[in-house]
Design a protein around this motif. Structure first.
Motif, PDB file in Angstrom:
ATOM      1  N   TRP A  28       0.832  -1.203   0.000  1.00  0.00           N
ATOM      2  CA  TRP A  28       0.000   0.000   0.000  1.00  0.00           C
ATOM      3  C   TRP A  28       0.867   1.254   0.000  1.00  0.00           C
ATOM      4  O   TRP A  28       0.647   2.166  -0.785  1.00  0.00           O
ATOM      5  N   VAL A  29       1.854   1.278   0.868  1.00  0.00           N
ATOM      6  CA  VAL A  29       2.753   2.433   0.951  1.00  0.00           C
ATOM      7  C   VAL A  29       3.488   2.619  -0.370  1.00  0.00           C
ATOM      8  O   VAL A  29       3.615   3.738  -0.877  1.00  0.00           O
ATOM      9  N   SER A  30       3.939   1.537  -0.933  1.00  0.00           N
ATOM     10  CA  SER A  30       4.662   1.597  -2.202  1.00  0.00           C
ATOM     11  C   SER A  30       3.796   2.191  -3.309  1.00  0.00           C
ATOM     12  O   SER A  30       4.253   3.027  -4.089  1.00  0.00           O
ATOM     13  N   GLN A  31       2.550   1.797  -3.374  1.00  0.00           N
ATOM     14  CA  GLN A  31       1.640   2.290  -4.406  1.00  0.00           C
ATOM     15  C   GLN A  31       1.306   3.768  -4.246  1.00  0.00           C
ATOM     16  O   GLN A  31       0.948   4.430  -5.213  1.00  0.00           O
ATOM     17  N   HIS A  32       1.394   4.282  -3.035  1.00  0.00           N
ATOM     18  CA  HIS A  32       0.988   5.657  -2.778  1.00  0.00           C
ATOM     19  C   HIS A  32       2.147   6.648  -2.738  1.00  0.00           C
ATOM     20  O   HIS A  32       1.926   7.837  -2.524  1.00  0.00           O
ATOM     21  N   ALA A  33       3.337   6.189  -2.958  1.00  0.00           N
ATOM     22  CA  ALA A  33       4.500   7.087  -3.048  1.00  0.00           C
ATOM     23  C   ALA A  33       4.750   7.370  -4.524  1.00  0.00           C
ATOM     24  O   ALA A  33       5.645   6.804  -5.136  1.00  0.00           O
ATOM     25  N   THR A  34       3.935   8.252  -5.089  1.00  0.00           N
ATOM     26  CA  THR A  34       3.934   8.435  -6.536  1.00  0.00           C
ATOM     27  C   THR A  34       4.760   9.614  -7.028  1.00  0.00           C
ATOM     28  O   THR A  34       5.116   9.654  -8.204  1.00  0.00           O
ATOM     29  N   THR A  35       5.060  10.563  -6.170  1.00  0.00           N
ATOM     30  CA  THR A  35       5.852  11.719  -6.602  1.00  0.00           C
ATOM     31  C   THR A  35       7.207  11.704  -5.900  1.00  0.00           C
ATOM     32  O   THR A  35       7.395  11.006  -4.892  1.00  0.00           O
ATOM     33  N   THR A  36       8.117  12.487  -6.415  1.00  0.00           N
ATOM     34  CA  THR A  36       9.441  12.595  -5.779  1.00  0.00           C
ATOM     35  C   THR A  36       9.292  13.051  -4.338  1.00  0.00           C
ATOM     36  O   THR A  36       9.921  12.500  -3.431  1.00  0.00           O
ATOM     37  N   GLN A  37       8.428  14.047  -4.111  1.00  0.00           N
ATOM     38  CA  GLN A  37       8.242  14.542  -2.740  1.00  0.00           C
ATOM     39  C   GLN A  37       7.633  13.477  -1.844  1.00  0.00           C
ATOM     40  O   GLN A  37       8.035  13.323  -0.694  1.00  0.00           O
ATOM     41  N   ASP A  38       6.673  12.702  -2.362  1.00  0.00           N
ATOM     42  CA  ASP A  38       6.098  11.588  -1.592  1.00  0.00           C
ATOM     43  C   ASP A  38       7.195  10.616  -1.174  1.00  0.00           C
ATOM     44  O   ASP A  38       7.246  10.170  -0.033  1.00  0.00           O
ATOM     45  N   ARG A  39       8.052  10.260  -2.129  1.00  0.00           N
ATOM     46  CA  ARG A  39       9.120   9.290  -1.850  1.00  0.00           C
ATOM     47  C   ARG A  39      10.125   9.849  -0.842  1.00  0.00           C
ATOM     48  O   ARG A  39      10.595   9.122   0.039  1.00  0.00           O
ATOM     49  N   LEU A  63      12.927  -6.977   3.574  1.00  0.00           N
ATOM     50  CA  LEU A  63      11.463  -6.931   3.637  1.00  0.00           C
ATOM     51  C   LEU A  63      10.780  -6.866   2.269  1.00  0.00           C
ATOM     52  O   LEU A  63       9.866  -7.656   2.010  1.00  0.00           O
ATOM     53  N   PRO A  64      11.157  -5.961   1.372  1.00  0.00           N
ATOM     54  CA  PRO A  64      10.468  -5.933   0.069  1.00  0.00           C
ATOM     55  C   PRO A  64      10.564  -7.257  -0.692  1.00  0.00           C
ATOM     56  O   PRO A  64       9.577  -7.707  -1.278  1.00  0.00           O
ATOM     57  N   ASP A  65      11.714  -7.895  -0.675  1.00  0.00           N
ATOM     58  CA  ASP A  65      11.874  -9.178  -1.371  1.00  0.00           C
ATOM     59  C   ASP A  65      11.038 -10.271  -0.727  1.00  0.00           C
ATOM     60  O   ASP A  65      10.398 -11.061  -1.422  1.00  0.00           O
ATOM     61  N   VAL A  66      11.050 -10.311   0.602  1.00  0.00           N
ATOM     62  CA  VAL A  66      10.283 -11.332   1.310  1.00  0.00           C
ATOM     63  C   VAL A  66       8.789 -11.152   1.038  1.00  0.00           C
ATOM     64  O   VAL A  66       8.058 -12.126   0.859  1.00  0.00           O
ATOM     65  N   CYS A  67       8.353  -9.899   0.955  1.00  0.00           N
ATOM     66  CA  CYS A  67       6.936  -9.612   0.687  1.00  0.00           C
ATOM     67  C   CYS A  67       6.611  -9.622  -0.811  1.00  0.00           C
ATOM     68  O   CYS A  67       5.450  -9.479  -1.180  1.00  0.00           O
ATOM     69  N   LYS A  68       7.643  -9.746  -1.635  1.00  0.00           N
ATOM     70  CA  LYS A  68       7.465  -9.719  -3.092  1.00  0.00           C
ATOM     71  C   LYS A  68       6.795  -8.423  -3.541  1.00  0.00           C
ATOM     72  O   LYS A  68       5.842  -8.420  -4.324  1.00  0.00           O
ATOM     73  N   VAL A  69       7.325  -7.306  -3.016  1.00  0.00           N
ATOM     74  CA  VAL A  69       6.801  -5.980  -3.326  1.00  0.00           C
ATOM     75  C   VAL A  69       7.966  -5.085  -3.722  1.00  0.00           C
ATOM     76  O   VAL A  69       9.007  -5.080  -3.070  1.00  0.00           O
ATOM     77  N   SER A  70       7.776  -4.331  -4.772  1.00  0.00           N
ATOM     78  CA  SER A  70       8.773  -3.347  -5.180  1.00  0.00           C
ATOM     79  C   SER A  70       8.548  -2.078  -4.360  1.00  0.00           C
ATOM     80  O   SER A  70       7.427  -1.587  -4.264  1.00  0.00           O
ATOM     81  N   VAL A  71       9.601  -1.569  -3.758  1.00  0.00           N
ATOM     82  CA  VAL A  71       9.500  -0.381  -2.916  1.00  0.00           C
ATOM     83  C   VAL A  71      10.315   0.749  -3.552  1.00  0.00           C
ATOM     84  O   VAL A  71      11.475   0.541  -3.904  1.00  0.00           O
ATOM     85  N   PRO A  72       9.710   1.944  -3.689  1.00  0.00           N
ATOM     86  CA  PRO A  72      10.402   3.048  -4.343  1.00  0.00           C
ATOM     87  C   PRO A  72      11.465   3.707  -3.482  1.00  0.00           C
ATOM     88  O   PRO A  72      12.211   4.549  -3.964  1.00  0.00           O
ATOM     89  N   VAL A  73      11.536   3.316  -2.219  1.00  0.00           N
ATOM     90  CA  VAL A  73      12.476   3.921  -1.276  1.00  0.00           C
ATOM     91  C   VAL A  73      13.182   2.823  -0.504  1.00  0.00           C
ATOM     92  O   VAL A  73      12.526   1.984   0.107  1.00  0.00           O
ATOM     93  N   PRO A  74      14.507   2.800  -0.515  1.00  0.00           N
ATOM     94  CA  PRO A  74      15.213   1.810   0.302  1.00  0.00           C
ATOM     95  C   PRO A  74      14.939   2.055   1.790  1.00  0.00           C
ATOM     96  O   PRO A  74      14.838   3.199   2.224  1.00  0.00           O
ATOM     97  N   ILE A  75      14.780   0.990   2.527  1.00  0.00           N
ATOM     98  CA  ILE A  75      14.527   1.106   3.964  1.00  0.00           C
ATOM     99  C   ILE A  75      15.867   0.936   4.673  1.00  0.00           C
ATOM    100  O   ILE A  75      16.188  -0.114   5.206  1.00  0.00           O
ATOM    101  N   LEU A  76      16.650   1.992   4.654  1.00  0.00           N
ATOM    102  CA  LEU A  76      17.984   1.973   5.240  1.00  0.00           C
ATOM    103  C   LEU A  76      18.196   3.219   6.088  1.00  0.00           C
ATOM    104  O   LEU A  76      17.915   4.332   5.629  1.00  0.00           O
TER     105      LEU A  76
END
Length: 85
Positions: A28-39, A63-76
């Motif tokens: 859900w979060v991945s789908q809603h981060a649509t603009t540069t500012q959102d990301r 997490l993204p790989d385990v959930c099989k979801v592409s994330v626009p922002v690395p969680i680091l």
């Protein structure tokens, strides 16, 4: 961000895998981060939360790989959010 709280057991402990609700929240979060500012805003929130909750960086990266979801922002925690496009 409250949706992602379902991921804390996986991100902060030795839970073997994230819950279905966690993976749905990541999607859900991945789908809603649509603009540069959102990301960038998402990045800052994730970075702050990862430090506050003492998230395991290895598990966050997995997490993204385990959930099989592409994330626009690395969680680091060390990422420079202002460089996110």
């Amino acid at each position: 961000m409250t949706r992602l709280r379902n991921c804390l057991p996986f991100l902060t402990t030795t839970a073997p895998s994230p819950s279905l609700s966690c993976c749905e929240a990541v999607g859900w979060v991945s789908q809603h981060a649509t603009t540069t500012q959102d990301r960038r805003d998402l990045c800052k929130c994730l970075k702050s939360a990862s430090l506050a909750y003492k998230v395991d960086p290895t598990r966050a990266k997995e997490l993204p790989d385990v959930c099989k979801v592409s994330v626009p922002v690395p969680i680091l925690p060390q990422i420079d959010c202002d460089k996110i496009q």
